[in-house]
Design an enzyme around this catalytic site. Sequence first.
Site, PDB file in Angstrom:
ATOM      1  N   ILE A  15       0.839  -1.216   0.000  1.00 24.98           N
ATOM      2  CA  ILE A  15       0.000   0.000   0.000  1.00 24.98           C
ATOM      3  C   ILE A  15       0.872   1.264   0.000  1.00 24.98           C
ATOM      4  CG2 ILE A  15      -0.348   0.113   2.527  1.00 24.98           C
ATOM      5  CD1 ILE A  15      -2.956   0.940  -0.190  1.00 24.98           C
ATOM      6  N   SER A  37      12.625  -0.171   6.311  1.00 24.69           N
ATOM      7  CA  SER A  37      12.241  -1.560   6.084  1.00 24.69           C
ATOM      8  C   SER A  37      13.058  -2.438   7.013  1.00 24.69           C
ATOM      9  CB  SER A  37      12.526  -1.928   4.626  1.00 24.69           C
ATOM     10  OG  SER A  37      12.329  -3.302   4.415  1.00 24.69           O
ATOM     11  N   TYR A  57      13.621   0.649  11.029  1.00 23.00           N
ATOM     12  CA  TYR A  57      12.527   1.214  11.841  1.00 23.00           C
ATOM     13  C   TYR A  57      13.098   1.974  13.046  1.00 23.00           C
ATOM     14  CZ  TYR A  57       9.383  -2.342   9.583  1.00 23.00           C
ATOM     15  OH  TYR A  57       8.672  -3.131   8.714  1.00 23.00           O
ATOM     16  N   LYS A  96      -5.256   1.580   8.454  1.00 18.34           N
ATOM     17  CA  LYS A  96      -6.450   1.022   9.081  1.00 18.34           C
ATOM     18  C   LYS A  96      -6.313  -0.479   9.218  1.00 18.34           C
ATOM     19  CE  LYS A  96      -8.102  -1.328   6.387  1.00 18.34           C
ATOM     20  NZ  LYS A  96      -7.618  -2.492   5.569  1.00 18.34           N
ATOM     21  N   ARG A 164      -3.085 -11.099   5.028  1.00 16.93           N
ATOM     22  CA  ARG A 164      -4.492 -11.186   5.438  1.00 16.93           C
ATOM     23  C   ARG A 164      -4.910 -12.610   5.805  1.00 16.93           C
ATOM     24  NH1 ARG A 164      -3.105  -7.475   2.338  1.00 16.93           N
ATOM     25  NH2 ARG A 164      -4.024  -5.382   2.329  1.00 16.93           N
ATOM     26  N   ASP A 176      -9.725  -6.578   7.927  1.00 23.49           N
ATOM     27  CA  ASP A 176      -9.210  -5.977   6.693  1.00 23.49           C
ATOM     28  C   ASP A 176     -10.298  -5.216   5.927  1.00 23.49           C
ATOM     29  OD1 ASP A 176      -6.918  -5.648   4.915  1.00 23.49           O
ATOM     30  OD2 ASP A 176      -8.203  -6.678   3.468  1.00 23.49           O
ATOM     31  N   TYR A 234     -15.408  -8.408  -6.946  1.00 24.14           N
ATOM     32  CA  TYR A 234     -15.161  -7.106  -6.319  1.00 24.14           C
ATOM     33  C   TYR A 234     -16.461  -6.308  -6.132  1.00 24.14           C
ATOM     34  CZ  TYR A 234     -13.072  -2.664  -5.234  1.00 24.14           C
ATOM     35  OH  TYR A 234     -12.733  -1.514  -4.589  1.00 24.14           O
ATOM     36  N   THR A 254     -13.253   2.848  -2.410  1.00 22.09           N
ATOM     37  CA  THR A 254     -11.976   2.914  -3.146  1.00 22.09           C
ATOM     38  C   THR A 254     -12.134   3.568  -4.521  1.00 22.09           C
ATOM     39  OG1 THR A 254     -12.488   0.700  -3.938  1.00 22.09           O
ATOM     40  CG2 THR A 254     -10.957   0.851  -2.075  1.00 22.09           C
TER      41      THR A 254
END
Length: 335
Positions: A15, A37, A57, A96, A164, A176, A234, A254
Amino acid sequence: MSRRMSLATLGCSAIADNRALPAVGLVPDIALAAVASRSPEKAARFAEKYGTKAMTYDEVLEDPTIEAVYLSLPTGLHHEWTARALRAGKHVLCEKPLTTCIDQARELTGLAVERGLVLRENFTFLHHPQHTSVRSLLADGRFGAVRTFTASFGIPPLPASDIRYNAELGGGALLDLGVYPIRAAQFLLGDNLTVVGAVLRTDEATGLDLAGHVLLVSDNDVFADLEFGFQHAYRSRYAMWGSAATLTLDRAFTPPPQRQPLLRIDEQDHAEEIVLPAAHQFRSSFASFAEAVLQGWRQSEEQPWLRGAEETARLIDRIRREAVQVPVRGQVPVR
Ligand SMILES: NC(=O)c1ccc[n+]([C@@H]2O[C@H](COP(=O)([O-])OP(=O)(O)OC[C@H]3O[C@@H](n4cnc5c(N)ncnc54)[C@H](OP(=O)(O)O)[C@@H]3O)[C@@H](O)[C@H]2O)c1
């Protein structure tokens, strides 16, 4: 030139690459200070692509010149890294959902308030003005007395290695996808939603939920009928069904930035289509976050975002507790 917010990203995620980092480049108020990363090679690749520095990080959290982070780690890691970032004095835009349960959400919102740091949950759809238009029509009584809000968010199965499908990393369709219709119900019907029923299709071997339906009721008696899953063609839409008219909105969660949304209103003898201007919800989410950081923390502005995140987490907990489980076998793609 006016001051810019210095931002680093934690996690070189899909994302971040597909949506967030291209959107950051469109916000003049943001200077991208670093991408971080677990893998130095991946960080270097992203750094080159987006014209910035590669870090780990921990280096990001230790760098006093970085004032804000965008966090797009698997959902099960949001709590740990958001807490670490807030404790390091960074403002946080977290993907989220903010957390997997209410206790963790309250801990993070409490930390943000205590430290006067901006903490936002990146539900980008909330920044698209199409929903404000729907809310205005609703307030004007355009649909009569609203009886039912229905919302769906479903996608086809994902590759077997997708985060997921990993329960330990906060996978599952409720966290999700289900969170979108839930948050839309909060936005349009208000908080104080009650869970009156839920069903989750759950993988027998792992306990992971693949799809679900949830029935909520608002404090003024509107029913919210929500459906989600990653076993579907979808679909991303909602409808508001009132005593006088029905409103439908497709691509509700979206919409591509160039899409002009279409609100369709159906009455007994009349149908009306309202075309709205296109909007870039990812860019708007980053712009709003940067504005909040640059203007200085204001409790009155941040409180609705924090309350919204807590309310979503409360509903998730409740749904998990109340849901009837429908166990299934062999419906998770095999690694
Ligand atoms: N707002 C939206 O529209 C939207 C859309 C899609 C996803 N999301 C959210 O964004 C988050 C990431 O989703 P995604 O699809 O981008 O996931 P992804 O591509 O799998 O990225 C997750 C990233 O987290 C890092 N990571 C750290 N520890 C990890 C671990 N133990 N296992 C796997 N990855 C680990 C990895 O980055 P490094 O290897 O670089 O450290 C990885 O690239 C999720 O919370 C999701 O709900 C939001």
